[in-house]
Motif scaffolding. Structure first.
Motif, PDB file in Angstrom:
ATOM      1  N   ARG A 605       0.816  -1.216   0.000  1.00  0.00           N
ATOM      2  CA  ARG A 605       0.000   0.000   0.000  1.00  0.00           C
ATOM      3  C   ARG A 605       0.846   1.261   0.000  1.00  0.00           C
ATOM      4  N   PRO A 607       2.494   4.450  -1.297  1.00  0.00           N
ATOM      5  CA  PRO A 607       2.082   5.294  -2.431  1.00  0.00           C
ATOM      6  C   PRO A 607       3.113   5.388  -3.546  1.00  0.00           C
ATOM      7  N   ASP A 612      -2.191   2.667  -3.377  1.00  0.00           N
ATOM      8  CA  ASP A 612      -2.956   3.162  -2.239  1.00  0.00           C
ATOM      9  C   ASP A 612      -4.179   3.964  -2.658  1.00  0.00           C
ATOM     10  N   ALA A 613      -4.574   3.846  -3.915  1.00  0.00           N
ATOM     11  CA  ALA A 613      -5.752   4.587  -4.366  1.00  0.00           C
ATOM     12  C   ALA A 613      -6.517   3.759  -5.390  1.00  0.00           C
ATOM     13  N   ASN A 614      -7.773   4.067  -5.523  1.00  0.00           N
ATOM     14  CA  ASN A 614      -8.629   3.320  -6.435  1.00  0.00           C
ATOM     15  C   ASN A 614      -9.472   4.292  -7.259  1.00  0.00           C
ATOM     16  N   ARG A 674      -5.781   4.358   5.901  1.00  0.00           N
ATOM     17  CA  ARG A 674      -5.231   5.594   5.339  1.00  0.00           C
ATOM     18  C   ARG A 674      -6.007   6.043   4.111  1.00  0.00           C
ATOM     19  N   GLY A 675      -6.515   5.043   3.362  1.00  0.00           N
ATOM     20  CA  GLY A 675      -7.168   5.367   2.100  1.00  0.00           C
ATOM     21  C   GLY A 675      -8.646   5.658   2.281  1.00  0.00           C
ATOM     22  N   ASN A 676      -9.273   6.098   1.188  1.00  0.00           N
ATOM     23  CA  ASN A 676     -10.702   6.371   1.235  1.00  0.00           C
ATOM     24  C   ASN A 676     -11.487   5.091   1.066  1.00  0.00           C
TER      25      ASN A 676
END
Length: 711
Positions: A605, A607, A612-614, A674-676
C-alpha cells in the motif's frame, strides 16, 4: 527447531498458492523466491509476505466483541474461553435441530481440508470463494464434457505450440490470483511463435503484450464466441473427426440448427465487436494447431453460464480438449480418506431453503457448495444463525456488502442479533472482523502446517504441496485448521481421533504413497510426474452420463436453457437511461482483493512502490460529455449505493464503461484506513435480493452493475 537456509513452503498472499522458498536466518524470514521444483516464481504480493509476517498489525490473541456489532470494540480472552463460546453455541444449535443453519465461509485448500470435515460433522454447510468466482465455468465444463476443470488457472501455457492461440477473455493473469509462473509461460509461448489475443473492455498489461486486443462490451463473450462457432460450422472449419467420434449422437445437428442465426453479423450487434473481426478470429482459430481460452471475470456476470456453455462448445468443435495448448482435463490423485468420514448434510434437501420464499427458484441451481451470496437473505429469513469466516472477507469482497452489514446487525423482537454468532479467523484486522463476535488470530504461511492438495491447479504437475512452518508463530496465533481440529476433538471425538494436523495429513498422503516427512524430503512437492494428454482416449469415454460430450444440456429443456443465450447480462439491459455506464471492476497485482493481509500490508500500500488509491477509470469521450476533468472527484451511484471517487481519464477503457479495482476500500487497520472507502461492492446489489439477475443453473451474478456519474 527451525533451520536456517532456503526452506520450501507455499505462499499464501493470494489464492494461487505458489510453491516458494523462504530464506531464514537466525529464526527470521529474510527473503522469498519461487521454488524451482514448482516452476519457481514469486510475484510482488508473495515477496511482500514477509511484511505481513512481521507487521505490527498482526492479531496476536483471541478477542471477544464488547460493543455493538460494527463498533470494532474487542477485549482479549483466552483460547479456552474462545473454544467454549463456539462449542456452546454450536451444541445449542444442534440440540434444537438447526445444525444446518451453521455455515463456514472459507477457501478450502482441498476437499480434505479439516475445517470442511468439522463442518460436515456439525451438519452445517460451506460457502467459498470457489462458487463465488467461477462456478459457471466449472458447471459448464462438467455439463459438457464431465470435467472438473483446473480452477482459477485454465490452459497449460507451457504446452502451447508454435502457432497456437492463447485467448484471454476478461482475464488478467499478469495481475492477480494466478501462479506467478503464468505470465512467463505466456511470454515464453509467444517467443516460440504462439499468438496472444486479449478480449477485454479495459486495456491492461495483458493487452499491452498481446498480438491483438479486441475491445468488447462487458458480458459480450457469449455472443462473440457463438459468432465464431457459427462461422466455423457454416464453413466446415470445425474438427469434424473429433466431433464425429466424441460428441453425443444428434447434438451436432441440434447445435447447427440452434446456431444457424448466430452469425458474426448478428452477434456483432450484441457484443460490439465488428463482424469482420469475429470472422477473422474464427479463421485464425481454424488455422491454428491449438487454441485455448482463459476467462475469469466475465464468467461472473449474470450470463456466466451462457458464456461457459459457449466457451465449452467452442473448445469441443475445435477439438481443443486435453491437447497441448488446449483445455486440460485434470487427473485426480486418490488421497486417502481419514476414517470414519462424517457424511455431512444434504445440500439439496436442506441448503437452498435458506433463500426463503425464493426457494423454488433454486431447483435448477446445481453446485455442490452453498452459494456465497445467500447470507444476508438467509439471516433475514432466520435460515442462518451461526457464521464462521476464514480467509475470506464478505463485508468487503462480496456483492451487496451494505446489505450484508445491515443483515448481521438485525435484531429479533427480544433485541438479540438474528445471526447469533459471527466468528472470524484472521491474520490482520479485516473489514469482516469489525462485525464479528469472536476474532481468532490466524497464522501466516510461514508459521503453519498445511497440505495443499491441488490436482486442478495450473501446476497440476505439482499435485500436492506442503506448507510448513519455517519460524516460530507470532503471539498466540493458531492456524484455523488446528483450531477446528481441537474443537472437533471436543465435540465429535469419533471423527477427530488422530493426534493433530500433521498426522491428519499423513493419513491423507498415504493414498499416494507419501507422508509429510517424505514431502519435506521431496522439496515440499509431490506430483504424479506427468499431466498427460487426451486421457479420454485411454478411458474410451468422457465422464458424462452418456460417456460422450453433451453439447445440448437436455436437463434444462423444461426451462428453455438447453443452449447458450447470446444476450448481454440482464443487469446491463435495464436501467440504461438512469444509469448510463457499466461498472467494470478489475484486479491488480498489489491486492489479494479478499484477504486483509494485502489491504494492511505497508509494502503493497506504499504510495510510491505499491498501490494506495482506487480511482475510477473513464474514457475522455465520456468525461467530455459529463464535463469532468482528470482528477475531479465525482459521485458514482447505482441502484444500491454510491461512492465518492477520483477520476482518472484514460483511453484504455472503452466508452460507456467505468472501471474500479475490486475489493478495495478496507477501513480496519492502520495501513488500510489511510485510504478512502471506495469499494465496488457498495454499488453492486446483494445477489440474494436480485434473484432475477442470478443464473439459477450454477452461475452467480455479482461483479457488476449500471451506474451514473456526476460531480
Amino acid at each position: 527447531m527451525y533451520e536456517d537456509g532456503w526452506i520450501p513452503t507455499v505462499c499464501y498472499q493470494c489464492k494461487a498458492e505458489c510453491a516458494i522458498l523462504a530464506r531464514v536466518e537466525d529464526g527470521v524470514v529474510k527473503e522469498v523466491k519461487g521454488n524451482p521444483r514448482g516452476r519457481g516464481k514469486a510475484c510482488v504480493k508473495g515477496m511482500a509476505g514477509i511484511t505481513s509476517l512481521y507487521s505490527s498489525e498482526r492479531l496476536k490473541y483471541p478477542m471477544k466483541r464488547v460493543g455493538e456489532r460494527g463498533s470494532g470494540k474487542f477485549e482479549r480472552i483466552t483460547w479456552d474461553e474462545a473454544m467454549g463460546i463456539m462449542e456452546t453455541k454450536l451444541t445449542e444449535l444442534r440440540d434444537r435441530g438447526e445444525a444446518h443453519k451453521f455455515t463456514y465461509s472459507m477457501f478450502p485448500h482441498s476437499v480434505t481440508d479439516p475445517k470442511w470435515r468439522f463442518v460436515n460433522a456439525c451438519g452445517g454447510f460451506i460457502s467459498t470463494g470457489l462458487p463465488h468466482c467461477d462456478s459457471a465455468k466449472i458447471m459448464a465444463h462438467m455439463h459438457t464434457f464431465g470435467c472438473f476443470p483446473n480452477h482459477h488457472i485454465a490452459p497449460m501455457y507451457n504446452t502451447v505450440p508454435k502457432g497456437g492461440l492463447m485467448i484471454l477473455s476478461g482475464r488478467h493473469p499478469f495481475g492477480c490470483l494466478d501462479d506467478a509462473c503464468v505470465p512467463k509461460h505466456i511470454l515464453d509461448a509467444k517467443a516460440r511463435g504462439a499468438k496472444l489475443i486479449v478480449i477485454d473492455p479495459i486495456y491492461r498489461t495483458e493487452a499491452s503484450k498481446a498480438d491483438w486486443w479486441i475491445p468488447i462490451k462487458p458480458g459480450g463473450d457469449a455472443s462473440l464466441f457463438l459468432g465464431v462457432c457459427n462461422y466455423l460450422l457454416a464453413n466446415d472449419l470445425h474438427d469434424k473427426e473429433f466431433c464425429d467420434k466424441w460428441v453425443r449422437e444428434g447434438d451436432m445437428e441440434s447445435l447447427k440448427a440452434y446456431i444457424a442465426d448466430k452469425t458474426p453479423q448478428a452477434m456483432s450487434k450484441i457484443c460490439g465487436v465488428p463482424a469482420a473481426d469475429i470472422e477473422k478470429l474464427a479463421k485464425m482459430v481454424a488455422e491454428a494447431p491449438s487454441a485455448c481460452i482463459d476467462a475469469f471475470k466475465s464468467i461472473m456476470y449474470g450470463n456466466g453460464m451462457d458464456w461457459g456453455h459457449a466457451w465449452s462448445t467452442f473448445l469441443v468443435i475445435t477439438g481443443n480438449l486435453d491437447n497441448p495448448g488446449g483445455q486440460p482435463l485434470p487427473e485426480i490423485a486418490p488421497m486417502a480418506p481419514v476414517e470414519p468420514v462424517p457424511a455431512g448434510p444434504d445440500l439439496g434437501e436442506l441448503g437452498y431453503h435458506r433463500t426463503g420464499k425464493n426457494r423454488e427458484k433454486f431447483d435448477n441451481y446445481n453446485f455442490f457448495l452453498e452459494p456465497t451470496w445467500y447470507a444476508a437473505q438467509a439471516i433475514k429469513d432466520d435460515g442462518l444463525k451461526v457464521f464462521f469466516a476464514s480467509e475470506c472477507n464478505p463485508a468487503l469482497s462480496e456483492m451487496g456488502s451494505g446489505e450484508w452489514r445491515k443483515a448481521v446487525t438485525m435484531k429479533d423482537e427480544n433485541g438479540d442479533y438474528k445471526l447469533e454468532l459471527l466468528v472470524v479467523t484472521e491474520i490482520m484486522p479485516s473489514e469482516t472482523m469489525k462485525w464479528a463476535d469472536l476474532v481468532l488470530p490466524d497464522q501466516t504461511n510461514f508459521e503453519r502446517w498445511e497440505l495443499l492438495y491441488m490436482p486442478w491447479w495450473y501446476n497440476f504437475g505439482h499435485g500436492t504441496a506442503l506448507c510448513q512452518p519455517v519460524v516460530e508463530p507470532i503471539g498466540e496465533a493458531r492456524h484455523a485448521n488446528r483450531v477446528f481440529i481441537e474443537l472437533g476433538k471436543r465435540m465429535f471425538p469419533e471423527y477427530f481421533a488422530f493426534k493433530d494436523d500433521v498426522e491428519y495429513y499423513d493419513i491423507e498422503l498415504a493414498g499416494v504413497g507419501m507422508s509429510v516427512k517424505k514431502l519435506q524430503e521431496n522439496g515440499g512437492l509431490w506430483s504424479p510426474g506427468t499431466a498427460g494428454f487426451r486421457k479420454y482416449e485411454d478411458q474410451g469415454k468422457f465422464n458424462t452420463p452418456s460417456g460422450k460430450i453433451e453439447l445440448e444440456w437436455q436437463m434444462y429443456k423444461d426451462i428453455g436453457q438447453e443452449w447458450p443465450s447470446p444476450e448481454l447480462p440482464l443487469e446491463y439491459r435495464r436501467g440504461e437511461e438512469e444509469f448510463p455506464f457499466i461498472l467494470v471492476n478489475f484486479r491488480t497485482i498489489f491486492l489479494n482483493n479478499t484477504g486483509a493481509w494485502s489491504q494492511n500490508n505497508a509494502q503493497l500500500r506504499d504510495p510510491a512502490s505499491g498501490l494506495d488509491a482506487n480511482p475510477c477509470l473513464l474514457n475522455p469521450i465520456d468525461a467530455k460529455k459529463l464535463g469532468i476533468a482528470d482528477g475531479d472527484t465525482v459521485t458514482m451511484e447505482s441502484g444500491s449505493g454510491k461512492v465518492e471517487v477520483p477520476i482518472m481519464l484514460t483511453e484504455k477503457i472503452i466508452p460507456g464503461c467505468a472501471g474500479i479495482i475490486h475489493g478495495f476500500g478496507q477501513t480496519m487497520g492502520k495501513v488500510a484506513s489511510r485510504g478512502n472507502w471506495i469499494g465496488d461492492n457498495e454499488l453492486i446489489a446483494d445477489a440474494g435480493s436480485t434473484l432475477d439477475e442470478q443464473d439459477m443453473r450454477g452461475g452467480e451474478a455479482h461483479v457488476s452493475t449500471r451506474v451514473k456519474i456526476y460531480k
